[in-house]
Design a protein around this motif. Structure first.
Motif, PDB file in Angstrom:
ATOM      1  N   TRP A 190       0.831  -1.268  -0.085  1.00 28.27           N
ATOM      2  CA  TRP A 190       0.227   0.013  -0.114  1.00 28.27           C
ATOM      3  C   TRP A 190       0.896   1.308  -0.032  1.00 28.27           C
ATOM      4  CZ3 TRP A 190       0.045   3.814   3.769  1.00 28.27           C
ATOM      5  CH2 TRP A 190       0.476   3.348   5.024  1.00 28.27           C
ATOM      6  N   ARG A 191       2.123   1.388   0.581  1.00 27.62           N
ATOM      7  CA  ARG A 191       2.642   2.334   0.671  1.00 27.62           C
ATOM      8  C   ARG A 191       3.579   2.896  -0.693  1.00 27.62           C
ATOM      9  NH1 ARG A 191       5.848   4.367   6.005  1.00 27.62           N
ATOM     10  NH2 ARG A 191       5.066   5.967   5.068  1.00 27.62           N
ATOM     11  N   GLU A 192       3.460   1.758  -1.546  1.00 27.31           N
ATOM     12  CA  GLU A 192       4.045   2.278  -2.828  1.00 27.31           C
ATOM     13  C   GLU A 192       2.852   2.883  -3.685  1.00 27.31           C
ATOM     14  OE1 GLU A 192       5.408  -1.469  -4.582  1.00 27.31           O
ATOM     15  OE2 GLU A 192       6.367  -1.844  -2.857  1.00 27.31           O
ATOM     16  N   LYS A 193       1.480   2.817  -3.278  1.00 30.68           N
ATOM     17  CA  LYS A 193       0.460   3.360  -4.116  1.00 30.68           C
ATOM     18  C   LYS A 193      -0.304   4.421  -3.488  1.00 30.68           C
ATOM     19  CE  LYS A 193      -0.507  -1.424  -5.638  1.00 30.68           C
ATOM     20  NZ  LYS A 193       0.514  -1.824  -5.222  1.00 30.68           N
ATOM     21  N   VAL A 194      -0.027   4.955  -2.048  1.00 30.48           N
ATOM     22  CA  VAL A 194      -0.760   5.684  -1.660  1.00 30.48           C
ATOM     23  C   VAL A 194       0.191   7.088  -0.931  1.00 30.48           C
ATOM     24  CG1 VAL A 194      -2.163   6.352   0.407  1.00 30.48           C
ATOM     25  CG2 VAL A 194      -2.367   4.055  -0.863  1.00 30.48           C
ATOM     26  N   GLY A 195      -0.327   8.248  -1.395  1.00 31.23           N
ATOM     27  CA  GLY A 195       0.546   9.266  -1.113  1.00 31.23           C
ATOM     28  C   GLY A 195      -0.046  10.241   0.026  1.00 31.23           C
ATOM     29  N   ALA A 196      -1.297   9.829   0.313  1.00 31.10           N
ATOM     30  CA  ALA A 196      -2.060  10.593   1.367  1.00 31.10           C
ATOM     31  C   ALA A 196      -1.406  10.774   2.707  1.00 31.10           C
ATOM     32  CB  ALA A 196      -3.396  10.214   1.432  1.00 31.10           C
ATOM     33  N   ARG A 197      -1.494  11.821   3.375  1.00 36.42           N
ATOM     34  CA  ARG A 197      -0.906  12.038   4.824  1.00 36.42           C
ATOM     35  C   ARG A 197      -1.773  10.766   5.723  1.00 36.42           C
ATOM     36  NH1 ARG A 197      -2.085  15.116   9.224  1.00 36.42           N
ATOM     37  NH2 ARG A 197      -3.656  16.200   7.856  1.00 36.42           N
ATOM     38  N   ARG A 198      -3.093  10.890   5.883  1.00 38.10           N
ATOM     39  CA  ARG A 198      -3.970   9.993   6.496  1.00 38.10           C
ATOM     40  C   ARG A 198      -4.485   8.781   5.538  1.00 38.10           C
ATOM     41  NH1 ARG A 198      -7.524  13.781  10.130  1.00 38.10           N
ATOM     42  NH2 ARG A 198      -8.417  14.175   7.938  1.00 38.10           N
ATOM     43  N   VAL A 199      -4.555   7.581   6.220  1.00 38.93           N
ATOM     44  CA  VAL A 199      -5.052   6.538   5.370  1.00 38.93           C
ATOM     45  C   VAL A 199      -6.066   5.678   6.147  1.00 38.93           C
ATOM     46  CG1 VAL A 199      -4.402   4.372   4.043  1.00 38.93           C
ATOM     47  CG2 VAL A 199      -2.729   6.181   4.282  1.00 38.93           C
ATOM     48  N   VAL A 200      -7.357   5.592   5.808  1.00 39.13           N
ATOM     49  CA  VAL A 200      -8.276   4.886   6.537  1.00 39.13           C
ATOM     50  C   VAL A 200      -8.219   3.481   5.653  1.00 39.13           C
ATOM     51  CG1 VAL A 200     -10.726   4.584   6.875  1.00 39.13           C
ATOM     52  CG2 VAL A 200      -9.664   6.743   7.066  1.00 39.13           C
ATOM     53  N   MET A 201      -8.186   2.384   6.517  1.00 36.33           N
ATOM     54  CA  MET A 201      -8.255   1.225   5.810  1.00 36.33           C
ATOM     55  C   MET A 201      -9.703   0.268   6.352  1.00 36.33           C
ATOM     56  SD  MET A 201      -4.457  -0.618   6.154  1.00 36.33           S
ATOM     57  CE  MET A 201      -3.000   0.366   5.313  1.00 36.33           C
ATOM     58  N   VAL A 202     -10.426  -0.144   5.561  1.00 43.41           N
ATOM     59  CA  VAL A 202     -11.777  -0.800   5.697  1.00 43.41           C
ATOM     60  C   VAL A 202     -11.669  -2.195   5.433  1.00 43.41           C
ATOM     61  CG1 VAL A 202     -14.293  -0.739   6.053  1.00 43.41           C
ATOM     62  CG2 VAL A 202     -12.928   1.285   6.087  1.00 43.41           C
ATOM     63  N   PRO A 203     -11.558  -3.547   6.311  1.00 46.02           N
ATOM     64  CA  PRO A 203     -11.569  -4.669   5.743  1.00 46.02           C
ATOM     65  C   PRO A 203     -13.069  -4.760   5.154  1.00 46.02           C
ATOM     66  CG  PRO A 203     -10.991  -4.423   7.880  1.00 46.02           C
ATOM     67  CD  PRO A 203     -11.360  -3.136   7.730  1.00 46.02           C
ATOM     68  N   PHE A 204     -12.923  -5.165   3.813  1.00 43.97           N
ATOM     69  CA  PHE A 204     -14.421  -5.917   3.201  1.00 43.97           C
ATOM     70  C   PHE A 204     -14.584  -7.156   3.639  1.00 43.97           C
ATOM     71  CE2 PHE A 204     -17.541  -6.460   0.188  1.00 43.97           C
ATOM     72  CZ  PHE A 204     -18.475  -5.381   0.260  1.00 43.97           C
ATOM     73  N   PHE A 205     -14.892  -7.621   4.836  1.00 42.03           N
ATOM     74  CA  PHE A 205     -14.800  -9.176   5.493  1.00 42.03           C
ATOM     75  C   PHE A 205     -16.248  -9.173   6.071  1.00 42.03           C
ATOM     76  CE2 PHE A 205     -10.546  -8.873   4.396  1.00 42.03           C
ATOM     77  CZ  PHE A 205     -10.339 -10.298   4.316  1.00 42.03           C
ATOM     78  N   ALA A 206     -16.689 -10.239   6.128  1.00 40.52           N
ATOM     79  CA  ALA A 206     -18.200 -10.690   6.666  1.00 40.52           C
ATOM     80  C   ALA A 206     -17.989 -10.518   8.059  1.00 40.52           C
ATOM     81  CB  ALA A 206     -18.649 -11.910   6.028  1.00 40.52           C
ATOM     82  N   SER A 207     -16.911 -10.970   8.840  1.00 37.31           N
ATOM     83  CA  SER A 207     -17.001 -11.174  10.158  1.00 37.31           C
ATOM     84  C   SER A 207     -15.684 -10.716  10.716  1.00 37.31           C
ATOM     85  CB  SER A 207     -17.176 -12.544  10.656  1.00 37.31           C
ATOM     86  OG  SER A 207     -16.354 -13.359  10.270  1.00 37.31           O
ATOM     87  N   GLU A 208     -15.452 -10.604  12.016  1.00 37.03           N
ATOM     88  CA  GLU A 208     -14.407 -10.363  12.701  1.00 37.03           C
ATOM     89  C   GLU A 208     -13.570 -11.614  12.939  1.00 37.03           C
ATOM     90  OE1 GLU A 208     -12.113  -7.804  13.226  1.00 37.03           O
ATOM     91  OE2 GLU A 208     -13.496  -6.878  14.772  1.00 37.03           O
ATOM     92  N   GLY A 209     -12.485 -11.990  12.354  1.00 44.07           N
ATOM     93  CA  GLY A 209     -11.770 -13.265  12.757  1.00 44.07           C
ATOM     94  C   GLY A 209     -10.457 -13.236  12.266  1.00 44.07           C
ATOM     95  N   TRP A 210      -9.817 -14.320  11.985  1.00 38.09           N
ATOM     96  CA  TRP A 210      -8.351 -14.378  11.760  1.00 38.09           C
ATOM     97  C   TRP A 210      -7.857 -13.517  10.942  1.00 38.09           C
ATOM     98  CZ3 TRP A 210      -5.344 -17.569   7.768  1.00 38.09           C
ATOM     99  CH2 TRP A 210      -4.235 -17.614   8.003  1.00 38.09           C
ATOM    100  N   HIS A 211      -8.202 -13.277   9.785  1.00 38.21           N
ATOM    101  CA  HIS A 211      -7.749 -12.337   8.751  1.00 38.21           C
ATOM    102  C   HIS A 211      -7.984 -11.088   9.392  1.00 38.21           C
ATOM    103  CE1 HIS A 211      -6.802 -15.053   5.760  1.00 38.21           C
ATOM    104  NE2 HIS A 211      -7.864 -15.303   5.462  1.00 38.21           N
ATOM    105  N   THR A 212      -8.726 -10.358  10.070  1.00 35.25           N
ATOM    106  CA  THR A 212      -9.086  -9.022  10.404  1.00 35.25           C
ATOM    107  C   THR A 212      -8.277  -8.815  11.598  1.00 35.25           C
ATOM    108  OG1 THR A 212     -11.263  -9.403  11.560  1.00 35.25           O
ATOM    109  CG2 THR A 212     -11.458  -8.754   9.141  1.00 35.25           C
ATOM    110  N   LEU A 213      -8.354  -9.926  12.659  1.00 33.46           N
ATOM    111  CA  LEU A 213      -7.616  -9.692  13.665  1.00 33.46           C
ATOM    112  C   LEU A 213      -6.197 -10.014  13.801  1.00 33.46           C
ATOM    113  CD1 LEU A 213     -10.524 -11.063  16.198  1.00 33.46           C
ATOM    114  CD2 LEU A 213      -9.876  -8.653  15.805  1.00 33.46           C
TER     115      LEU A 213
END
Length: 482
Positions: A190-213
């Protein structure tokens, strides 16, 4: 069109897990939320890897008007192949926007797209972004929507790109990117693509689990909700300064998803304005069970007794124990939460295994008894009564095996000896009698034999174990397919 109350069953279908009790948590939570809104006469959960299984769930629906919503974040193999196949919808492939409607066993069944592809999910993404950064600005804030990604089905990433395009057009953020865990473009870059000072990341996942946590935070070096990355980190765009990441919760756990589910039900093709009636075979089974419960009945490991205008359910081995020594439960949801694990804390994906924990009593109104028993033993009343009245249709193993696709098609190669070997071990701890394997069951709990419960078809737990046996991995603790 307003989706009014009256004689409707809503079914929320999740993946579930043979290994992890948390996998089903999001579906249970939304079912509870929708029940509280009383927009449907009943809300039922169904699962691929737990009970009630997809093969059973329609039997457990009280009404003849049924809407089924896949609780998945995107279209793909499960929503287009597995769920329609197991439900017997006679449909494979892409589901049209209006859904699929069928008449099955006297029920009108509507199957919709997964909730994650509904246009209203764009607003849910925004809500998740605003939670972690209320003053997000189109001048200095980038949004990254994190998808899982897969090479197995091109539709699985489509919804992530679509939402990124829509939000990009709205100009609420200086940049909007769709990045993935398992395919390009990957979120680790992501740092190679994003130049903004603030970055919001939102997981497009169905539930809180192994990947998101775990996976995402560890791979990206996130330290919590807010993480500051120093200026000029290796690989960042030329001139990039310090960047602060605000990590949101997965979209699938937002309460607004319940509104999306209701909208999907409204839009389902041919949705009825008046609803259906009680399904005759379902009504007959439960009327017979309630008649028995009025005098007290034992089924499986439980006993149900009338109790001063209410009903008490407890483990049969706790008969005679003082009520003060037992944990008292007063809702079906409390009963579910208390009995989904064994005494030692292990997950119970098959409810008729002989490991129901002891030490509790549920005291419930007559109106809650059906859901309580369904919670303990999904589809057992319906299938038990069908067997009792000689109307049960069983599915032999070769038919079940031929129906399997994907990684489970391997079970078609299992020899009869392998099937029997695994079934003896897996089914030996279950209350059910394998009618699908030709075992005879002349009586049921409707005839006064508590442990006489039919098994009409090999469950997904057995299918998974037979797959492991064929692959030579059984007993090695691989477990990934469960």
């Amino acid at each position: 069109m307003a989706y009014t109350a009256g004689m409707r069953s809503l079914v929320l279908v999740g993946h579930g897990s043979h290994l992890n009790a948390e996998s089903a948590a999001a579906v249970y939570r939304y079912a509870e939320l929708l029940r509280s809104r009383r927009l449907f006469d009943e809300v039922v959960e169904g699962y691929w890897k737990e009970e009630p299984s997809l093969r059973q769930v329609l039997k457990t629906c009280t009404y003849t008007d049924v809407t089924i919503i896949p609780m998945f974040i995107s279209e793909g193999y499960f929503t287009e192949t597995v769920i329609p196949r197991e439900l017997g919808l006679g449909h494979q492939g892409v589901v049209p926007p209006e859904g699929v409607a069928r008449t099955l066993g006297g029920r009108t069944v509507r199957y919709t797209l997964p909730y994650g592809v509904h246009p209203a999910m764009t607003e849910v993404i925004l809500e998740r972004a605003r939670e972690v950064l209320p003053d997000a600005s189109g001048e200095d804030t980038a949004l990254i929507i994190i998808g899982h990604g897969t090479t197995r089905n091109e539709n699985s990433n489509k919804v992530v790109h679509q939402n990124a395009d829509l939000l990009r057009q709205r100009g609420l953020f200086s940049e909007v990117h769709a990045l993935f865990l398992d395919e390009e473009p990957k979120v680790t870059g992501w740092r190679e693509k994003v130049g903004a000072r603030r970055v919001v990341m939102v997981p497009f996942f169905a539930s809180e689990g192994w990947h998101t946590l775990e996976t995402i935070p560890e791979d990206l070096g996130l330290e919590g909700v807010v993480t500051v990355f120093p200026a000029q980190a290796e690989g960042t765009p030329e001139g990039a300064g310090e960047q602060t990441v605000y990590y949101g919760k997965p979209v699938g756990t937002h309460p607004a998803v319940a509104d999306v589910i209701v909208q999907l039900a409204e839009e389902a093709r041919g949705a009825s304005l008046t609803g259906g009636d009680r399904a005759p075979e379902h009504r007959a089974a439960w009327d017979a069970l309630l008649a028995l419960a009025g005098d007290g009945v034992r089924m499986g490991e439980i006993m149900v007794t009338p109790h001063g205008g209410l009903f008490e359910i407890r483990h049969a081995l706790d008969e005679g124990r003082s009520s003060e020594t037992l944990t008292t439960l007063v809702t079906p949801d409390g009963l579910r939460d208390h009995t989904r694990l064994t005494e030692s804390g292990e997950h119970r994906p098959v409810h008729t295994l002989r490991n129901l924990r002891r030490g509790w009593r549920a005291v419930l109104a007559a109106g809650d008894l059906q859901r309580a028993i369904h919670t303990l033993y999904p589809a057992v009343v319906e299938e038990g009564y069908a067997c009792h009245t000689h109307a049960l249709r069983s599915t032999p193993w070769p038919t079940t095996a031929r129906r399997q696709t994907g990684i489970y098609s391997k079970v078609q190669k299992a020899s009869p000896e392998q099937v029997e070997h695994v079934a003896r071990e897996v089914c030996g701890g279950c209350l059910k009698t394998r009618v699908w394997a030709g075992e005879r069951l002349s009586q049921t709990f409707f005839g006064g034999v508590p442990g006489a419960i039919p098994c009409a078809e090999a469950c997904t737990f057995l299918v998974a174990e037979i797959r492991e046996e064929v692959a030579g991995k059984r007993g090695q603790g691989s477990g990934h397919s469960h």
